[in-house]
Design an enzyme around this catalytic site. Structure first.
Site, PDB file in Angstrom:
ATOM      1  N   HIS A  60      -3.460  -1.649  -0.492  1.00  0.00           N
ATOM      2  CA  HIS A  60      -2.088  -2.096  -0.753  1.00  0.00           C
ATOM      3  C   HIS A  60      -2.168  -3.593  -1.017  1.00  0.00           C
ATOM      4  CE1 HIS A  60      -0.270   1.626   1.037  1.00  0.00           C
ATOM      5  NE2 HIS A  60      -1.423   1.623   1.688  1.00  0.00           N
ATOM      6  N   PHE A  61      -1.930  -3.996  -2.252  1.00  0.00           N
ATOM      7  CA  PHE A  61      -2.053  -5.416  -2.589  1.00  0.00           C
ATOM      8  C   PHE A  61      -0.693  -6.128  -2.638  1.00  0.00           C
ATOM      9  CE2 PHE A  61      -6.577  -5.796  -4.673  1.00  0.00           C
ATOM     10  CZ  PHE A  61      -7.140  -5.502  -3.443  1.00  0.00           C
ATOM     11  N   ARG A  62       0.393  -5.369  -2.432  1.00  0.00           N
ATOM     12  CA  ARG A  62       1.729  -5.942  -2.139  1.00  0.00           C
ATOM     13  C   ARG A  62       2.461  -6.590  -3.305  1.00  0.00           C
ATOM     14  NH1 ARG A  62       1.924  -2.812   2.046  1.00  0.00           N
ATOM     15  NH2 ARG A  62       1.071  -3.594   3.991  1.00  0.00           N
ATOM     16  N   ASN A  92       3.566   1.626  -2.882  1.00  0.00           N
ATOM     17  CA  ASN A  92       4.714   1.198  -2.054  1.00  0.00           C
ATOM     18  C   ASN A  92       4.987  -0.308  -2.101  1.00  0.00           C
ATOM     19  OD1 ASN A  92       2.353   0.739  -0.612  1.00  0.00           O
ATOM     20  ND2 ASN A  92       3.287   1.068   1.381  1.00  0.00           N
ATOM     21  N   HIS A 189      -0.712  11.331   1.926  1.00  0.00           N
ATOM     22  CA  HIS A 189      -0.636  10.761   3.286  1.00  0.00           C
ATOM     23  C   HIS A 189      -0.074  11.893   4.141  1.00  0.00           C
ATOM     24  CE1 HIS A 189       0.556   7.377   6.202  1.00  0.00           C
ATOM     25  NE2 HIS A 189       0.936   8.519   6.778  1.00  0.00           N
ATOM     26  N   HIS A 242      -6.823   8.591   4.402  1.00  0.00           N
ATOM     27  CA  HIS A 242      -7.088   8.119   5.779  1.00  0.00           C
ATOM     28  C   HIS A 242      -7.023   9.209   6.845  1.00  0.00           C
ATOM     29  CE1 HIS A 242      -2.791   8.060   5.375  1.00  0.00           C
ATOM     30  NE2 HIS A 242      -2.740   6.871   4.808  1.00  0.00           N
ATOM     31  N   ASP A 315      -7.488   1.521   3.316  1.00  0.00           N
ATOM     32  CA  ASP A 315      -6.046   1.441   3.554  1.00  0.00           C
ATOM     33  C   ASP A 315      -5.671  -0.015   3.865  1.00  0.00           C
ATOM     34  OD1 ASP A 315      -3.435   2.162   3.690  1.00  0.00           O
ATOM     35  OD2 ASP A 315      -3.554   3.211   5.609  1.00  0.00           O
ATOM     36  N   HIS A 319      -0.025  -7.481   6.431  1.00  0.00           N
ATOM     37  CA  HIS A 319       1.315  -7.968   6.798  1.00  0.00           C
ATOM     38  C   HIS A 319       1.090  -9.352   7.390  1.00  0.00           C
ATOM     39  CE1 HIS A 319       3.187  -3.981   6.414  1.00  0.00           C
ATOM     40  NE2 HIS A 319       2.145  -3.488   7.057  1.00  0.00           N
TER      41      HIS A 319
HETATM   42  O1  DOR Z   1      -0.535   1.641   8.209  1.00  0.00           O
HETATM   43  C1  DOR Z   1      -0.103   1.826   7.086  1.00  0.00           C
HETATM   44  N1  DOR Z   1       0.244   0.791   6.300  1.00  0.00           N
HETATM   45  N2  DOR Z   1       0.032   3.061   6.639  1.00  0.00           N
HETATM   46  C2  DOR Z   1       0.672   3.343   5.509  1.00  0.00           C
HETATM   47  O2  DOR Z   1       0.874   4.491   5.224  1.00  0.00           O
HETATM   48  C3  DOR Z   1       1.186   2.260   4.651  1.00  0.00           C
HETATM   49  C4  DOR Z   1       0.528   0.971   4.932  1.00  0.00           C
HETATM   50  C5  DOR Z   1       1.297  -0.206   4.396  1.00  0.00           C
HETATM   51  O3  DOR Z   1       1.648  -0.176   3.217  1.00  0.00           O
HETATM   52  O4  DOR Z   1       1.542  -1.143   5.150  1.00  0.00           O
HETATM   53 ZN    ZN Z   2      -2.085   3.348   2.557  1.00  0.00          ZN
END
Ligand code: DOR
Ligand code: ZN
Length: 440
Positions: A60-62, A92, A189, A242, A315, A319
């Site tokens: 996830h590179f946001r 996401n 997932h 995962h 994964d 954050h």
């Molecule tokens: O721990 C997680 N973080 N699980 C996920 O399914 C999404 C991911 C996130 O995008 O932070």
């Molecule tokens: Zn993920």
């Protein structure tokens, strides 16, 4: 033109180990032979190991929308520093990658990044997204072909996680059927919403360890069994994201024995941490699916040894530290970074050095560097049809140089992810990425 020679190393690629020199020109491997002399510059890699650039098929590179957590640029730098030159990025973001415009936007942004190759998953939560996917896969328009080329597959969430991307139940059959029809790998997932909701209702605790109780092991197993059933019904190539439980490994093993087209990945945090680590990590150990007990971790390593596990992927889910540490523990965002530390942690196991400092006498599972190449290059490359090349004559020179002897301590502050923390901070590992030659 500069001809660069990697001299004196051991190549581990295509399941073979060979002590050969590698001559590179224009980002391509010009020659591989025992001794090569004809070069403009020579890099001495004596005692080092050369592998193909690794693939992390779950990050996830946001970007866009969550750039305060991370950006493509910062996380790509983190990936490359960790020996990962290709990633498959999850939908996401804000907006989520579930329209053609959002996919096109990510592809445009990724074009700026030269040393890491980004591919994207298309997310589906509602009818319109499925219609867009089918249109994208069926169209012969040049633009559709261009977008398809950067598509790693489709991602669905069977329950909510970060970004609230849970798929509508009524859509499941359609998505499995569409992925089968268009030869796309469907990544799921797997957590069961009803089981999670029930567990949350019963929970009275507020400490972080309760996170593993409100998303229990059985929830994952139920969801994996459901996804496998759907894959069987529709003949879909299903990839379990995962996987974290013993029951999940058993379900995948049974499905494989039945000839169902299912693959799975496990993440470093589930391989190196357990619920015992909550005490030390607090909310920095919070992710979905959550940390599990020792017995599950053991089953994951056994699954690797038995060939049930196809890929190790991170994964990687940064954050900010502030987000992770503010407020009630159970409300902290789920996710941990990992793209830069995965290969060093695995190299450490290959070097028989178990890196979790809280478990100094733990036995090291059996893992070779050749296994790491299979799990973090060959298998994801095949499963997601990424078209990456091994180290061979005329192939792209996408090569990682590893020093297998170097012992060093992971310092979260020195990692490249924008988030600036790691659940593996302070761990001493054996095996270091010496240099990365990446060519796109
Ligand atoms: O721990 C997680 N973080 N699980 C996920 O399914 C999404 C991911 C996130 O995008 O932070
Ligand atoms: Zn993920």
């Amino acid at each position: 033109m500069t001809r660069t020679l990697l001299h004196g190393g051991t190549i581990i690629s295509d399941g073979i180990e060979s002590k050969d020199d590698v001559l590179i020109e224009h980002g391509k491997v010009l020659e591989i032979a025992r001794y090569i002399e004809d070069a403009d510059e020579t890099i001495d890699v004596t005692g080092k190991i050369l592998t193909p650039g690794f693939i992390d098929c779950h990050v996830h590179f946001r970007e866009p929308g969550l750039e305060h957590k991370a950006t493509m640029k910062t996380e790509a730098a983190s990936a490359v520093a960790g020996g990962v030159t290709t990633v498959c990025e999850m939908p996401n973001t804000i907006p989520p990658t579930n329209t053609a415009a959002a996919l096109a936007d990510k592809i445009r942004r990724a074009a700026e990044i030269k040393d890491c190759d980004l591919h994207f998953f298309f997310g589906i939560t509602e009818d319109a997204h499925l219609a867009t996917l089918i249109e994208l896969m069926s169209s012969s328009a040049e633009e559709s072909i261009r977008l398809r080329n950067r598509l790693a597959g489709v991602k669905i969430y069977l329950d909510h996680s970060t970004g609230d991307q849970k798929i509508a139940d009524a859509l499941l059959d359609g998505v499995f059927a569409a992925c089968a029809a268009h030869d796309l790998t469907l990544v799921a997932h797997c957590e069961d919403p009803a089981t999670n909701a029930q567990a949350a209702l019963q929970n009275t605790r507020t400490n972080i360890a309760a996170h593993s109780l409100v998303r229990p092991a059985q929830s994952e197993v139920i969801a994996i069994e459901r996804a496998i059933e759907l894959a069987q019904d529709h003949d879909t190539r299903l990839h379990i994201a995962h996987l974290s439980t013993e029951g999940g490994i058993n379900a995948v093993r049974d499905a494989k024995l039945e000839g169902i087209n299912v693959t799975c990945e496990v993440a470093p945090h589930h391989l190196f941490l357990t619920t015992d680590d909550y005490e030390r990590l607090g909310t920095l150990g919070k992710m979905n699916p959550p940390l599990r007990s020792q017995k599950h971790r053991f089953a994951l390593w056994q699954g690797i040894i038995d060939g049930i596990v196809d890929c190790i992927s991170t994964d990687h889910a940064p954050h900010t530290l502030e987000e992770k540490q503010a407020g009630e523990p159970l409300k902290a965002p789920s996710g941990v970074p990992g793209v830069e530390t995965m290969i060093p942690l695995l190299l450490s196991v290959a070097a028989k050095h178990w890196p979790n400092p809280g478990e100094q006498n733990a036995a090291c599972p059996k893992l070779s560097i050749n296994d790491i190449v299979r799990l973090c290059f060959e298998n994801p490359n095949r499963i997601f049809k990424l078209g990456k090349q091994s180290i061979a004559k005329e192939h792209t020179a996408d090569i990682v140089v590893i020093n297998p002897e170097a012992e060093w301590t992971i310092d979260a502050k020195k990692l490249h992810s924008l988030c600036g923390w790691s659940p593996f901070d302070g761990w001493t590992v054996k095996g270091r990425i010496d240099r990365v030659l990446s060519a796109r």
